[in-house]
Scaffold this motif. Structure first.
Motif, mmCIF file in Angstrom:
data_model
loop_
_atom_site.group_PDB
_atom_site.id
_atom_site.type_symbol
_atom_site.label_atom_id
_atom_site.label_comp_id
_atom_site.label_asym_id
_atom_site.label_seq_id
_atom_site.Cartn_x
_atom_site.Cartn_y
_atom_site.Cartn_z
ATOM 1 N N GLN A 444 38.452 83.174 7.569
ATOM 2 C CA GLN A 444 37.085 82.683 7.783
ATOM 3 C C GLN A 444 36.873 82.143 9.195
ATOM 4 N N LEU A 445 37.894 82.289 10.048
ATOM 5 C CA LEU A 445 37.830 81.660 11.371
ATOM 6 C C LEU A 445 36.601 82.058 12.169
ATOM 7 N N PHE A 446 36.273 83.346 12.137
ATOM 8 C CA PHE A 446 35.224 83.844 13.014
ATOM 9 C C PHE A 446 33.876 83.953 12.310
ATOM 10 N N GLU A 447 33.768 83.366 11.132
ATOM 11 C CA GLU A 447 32.480 83.357 10.449
ATOM 12 C C GLU A 447 31.582 82.258 11.042
ATOM 13 N N PRO A 448 30.288 82.526 11.157
ATOM 14 C CA PRO A 448 29.396 81.503 11.722
ATOM 15 C C PRO A 448 29.310 80.272 10.830
ATOM 16 N N PHE A 449 29.258 79.119 11.465
ATOM 17 C CA PHE A 449 29.113 77.811 10.823
ATOM 18 C C PHE A 449 30.340 77.407 9.996
ATOM 19 N N PHE A 450 31.478 78.098 10.234
ATOM 20 C CA PHE A 450 32.701 77.658 9.566
ATOM 21 C C PHE A 450 33.483 76.762 10.519
ATOM 22 N N THR A 451 33.844 75.552 10.072
ATOM 23 C CA THR A 451 34.586 74.617 10.906
ATOM 24 C C THR A 451 35.455 73.751 10.019
ATOM 25 N N LEU A 463 30.860 82.819 18.413
ATOM 26 C CA LEU A 463 30.217 83.223 19.658
ATOM 27 C C LEU A 463 31.238 83.839 20.612
ATOM 28 N N ALA A 464 32.478 83.305 20.630
ATOM 29 C CA ALA A 464 33.517 83.857 21.508
ATOM 30 C C ALA A 464 33.829 85.303 21.136
ATOM 31 N N ARG A 465 33.954 85.580 19.838
ATOM 32 C CA ARG A 465 34.244 86.954 19.425
ATOM 33 C C ARG A 465 33.074 87.876 19.754
ATOM 34 N N GLU A 466 31.846 87.403 19.555
ATOM 35 C CA GLU A 466 30.685 88.232 19.871
ATOM 36 C C GLU A 466 30.641 88.562 21.366
ATOM 37 N N LEU A 467 30.948 87.596 22.190
ATOM 38 C CA LEU A 467 30.955 87.840 23.637
ATOM 39 C C LEU A 467 32.056 88.828 24.008
ATOM 40 N N ARG A 472 33.466 95.024 25.158
ATOM 41 C CA ARG A 472 34.445 96.002 24.676
ATOM 42 C C ARG A 472 35.859 95.431 24.651
ATOM 43 N N ALA A 473 35.959 94.133 24.444
ATOM 44 C CA ALA A 473 37.243 93.469 24.248
ATOM 45 C C ALA A 473 37.337 93.039 22.784
ATOM 46 N N ARG A 474 38.508 92.532 22.424
ATOM 47 C CA ARG A 474 38.710 92.124 21.029
ATOM 48 C C ARG A 474 39.420 90.788 21.001
ATOM 49 N N LEU A 475 38.903 89.868 20.184
ATOM 50 C CA LEU A 475 39.501 88.546 20.019
ATOM 51 C C LEU A 475 40.095 88.465 18.614
ATOM 52 N N ASP A 476 41.399 88.154 18.533
ATOM 53 C CA ASP A 476 42.099 88.072 17.258
ATOM 54 C C ASP A 476 42.888 86.774 17.192
ATOM 55 N N CYS A 485 47.399 80.614 17.846
ATOM 56 C CA CYS A 485 47.491 81.600 18.928
ATOM 57 C C CYS A 485 46.333 82.570 18.794
ATOM 58 N N PHE A 486 45.576 82.727 19.876
ATOM 59 C CA PHE A 486 44.482 83.693 19.936
ATOM 60 C C PHE A 486 44.808 84.709 21.026
ATOM 61 N N ARG A 487 44.480 85.966 20.764
ATOM 62 C CA ARG A 487 44.741 87.029 21.738
ATOM 63 C C ARG A 487 43.460 87.797 22.041
ATOM 64 N N ILE A 488 43.204 87.982 23.331
ATOM 65 C CA ILE A 488 42.083 88.806 23.788
ATOM 66 C C ILE A 488 42.668 90.105 24.318
#
Length: 497
Positions: A444-451, A463-467, A472-476, A485-488
């Motif tokens: 659920q990390l990248f769902e809006p309004f989840f904190t 918003l970071a993933r949408e940007l 044409r990049a990917r945030l995981d 750990c997050f990877r772009i």
């Protein structure tokens, strides 16, 4: 065999028996030597010389045997026929003419000493005609055989060209193509399928071992081929794939053609359209909320300024103010999302850009917070909007430092830039040493309004993933035992759309 026994004395009207027997054995021995030692030459003249020598030997044996009455004249026709298989047409016909002349000359020569031999001219003429007929028939068969060979060579060359063209098309296709056998083993795989599935080798492997999700889609299709299987993601950093299945009857029972199409870009476009519509709706709602929210916040501030307000009421007023600020932050984030400008990709040297980013960010942090950057010795380039990348990294860095500080009292963050081993694309990992993210919450990390916090809005990672996707990049998020750990994964520098 005839000369080795006693039958030749009764069957062959011999003029010179010793010459006939010696010449026959010499002819046999010579042919054995030629068969064992002489290979077929590339040029016709050595073949013609051998055929001429064979014709001369047979003529000598025919003379010793008493001429055409002996029945050995048929050997000349056989020799001429065999020679025409190997020789060009003109030399073959010349050899037939020489054999006919030899028959006529021997008959004429023998008729001078034996008047009875004059009756053999008709037989000699028939044998001469037979030599020409054999030569012409063999030439006709040879021409047909050569025509068939040329046609076969043309078909083979065409088939080879088509095979090479098919292999070239398969190699350069962006869609993945697999041929799967009856036991789900991979019989054929083009390079695109290896890249899409994140594998280095597929041939001979079972589909369930290299991609269980694809085997599951295959089983769903087998139960109901009329339904389109849902998309799948072969590995964590892989693209979204739409599988398709076609039965191959000619490859054997149970064989299937599997088509894999990268639908990530289509999904991104559909997502962008959906988000654009939702953004306009959210922006309208946010504008409507903003005015009453401002009034609530202003009223709470006035209540706090009242001297006769009880402490319990003052505490309640503070709660109203805190939540009003949080709501206002959510409104600001929604408006920022709806007003987001399209990405303007530029060619960036990530190694240089990150060194500058870390240096500038470090100056704004407290002395206890540290950023650690590791980059390769050579530059890595991508196409990206630098302002949007700055917004993404600011969000990830602030989140990581906050979680690290909550656990250790001081914040540390590690940024590592390298080239991804599977895709060859530039990749940036952002790691912290905080408490990490529980496994049950990672989806659920990248769902809006989840904190998971009390002060966050739940729009930062969304918003970071949408940007990232707009560039044409990917945030995981990568699972990790200690911290998050997050990877772009950035786009290829030659990518223009």
């Amino acid at each position: 065999m005839l000369l080795a026994g006693d039958l030749h004395d009764a069957l062959l009207p011999q003029l010179q028996p010793a010459l006939l027997q010696g010449g026959a054995w010499a002819y046999l021995a010579g042919n054995l030597v030629i068969a064992l030692l002489v290979q077929r030459p590339d040029r016709p003249w050595p073949l013609f010389a051998l055929a001429l020598a064979d014709l001369a030997c047979l003529s000598l044996l025919l003379y010793a045997a008493g001429g055409v009455a002996s029945g050995l004249g048929g050997l000349l026709a056989i020799s001429v026929a065999i020679a025409n298989v190997l020789l060009p047409e003109r030399l073959g016909l010349l050899l037939a003419a020489l054999a006919s002349l030899a028959l006529l000359y021997l008959t004429f020569h023998l008729s001078l000493g034996q008047p009875a031999s004059s009756a053999h001219y008709l037989q000699a003429g028939v044998l001469g005609a037979l030599c020409f007929a054999a030569a012409l028939l063999i030439r006709l068969l040879v021409r047909r055989q050569q025509s068939s060979e040329r046609l076969a060579h043309r078909h083979a060359a065409t088939a080879a060209d088509l095979q090479a063209l098919n292999a070239l098309i398969l190699e350069h296709m962006h869609s993945g193509i697999l041929v799967v056998g009856a036991q789900q083993q991979v019989l054929l795989a083009n390079p695109a399928s290896l890249a899409l599935l994140g594998q280095t080798e597929l041939l001979g492997r079972r589909l369930g071992d290299c991609c269980p999700a694809l085997l599951e889609r295959l089983q769903q299709w087998s139960r109901n081929p009329t339904l389109q299987p849902p998309p799948l993601q072969a590995h964590a950093a892989g693209p979204l794939l739409q599988p398709g299945f076609v039965a191959l009857r000619q490859q054997g029972e149970g064989s299937l053609l599997v088509l894999l199409d990268d639908v990530s870009q289509l999904a991104q476009q559909a997502q962008q359209l959906k988000l654009a519509a939702l953004g306009r709706l959210a922006a309208g709602i946010a504008h409507e909320i903003r005015n009453p929210l401002g009034a609530i916040s202003h009223a709470a501030q006035l209540l706090q300024e009242a001297e006769q307000l009880a402490p319990a009421d003052r505490r309640l007023t503070q709660i109203v103010l805190d939540h009003a600020r949080r709501m206002n932050l959510i409104v600001e984030n929604v408006l920022q999302l709806s007003r987001r400008r399209p990405a303007e990709p530029q060619l960036l040297d990530l190694r240089y850009w990150l060194h500058r980013f870390v240096a500038e960010t470090q100056e704004t942090l407290s002395p206890d917070a540290r950023l650690h950057l590791a980059t390769p010795a050579t530059s890595l380039q991508t196409r990206c909007d630098p302002q949007q990348l700055l917004q993404v990294l600011n969000n990830l860095v602030q989140n990581g430092l906050r979680h690290s500080t909550q656990r250790h009292g001081r914040g540390q963050l590690w940024l590592e830039l390298r080239r991804d081993a599977r895709s060859g694309l530039p990749a940036l990992e952002i790691r912290d040493d905080g408490d990490g993210i529980p496994e049950e919450l990672q989806e659920q990390l990248f769902e809006p309004f989840f904190t998971t916090g009390t002060q966050g809005t739940g729009l930062g990672l969304y918003l970071a993933r949408e940007l990232c996707e707009s560039n044409r990049a990917r945030l995981d998020h990568l699972p990790r035992e200690d911290g998050a750990c997050f990877r772009i994964t950035f786009a290829h520098p030659d990518s223009t759309s």
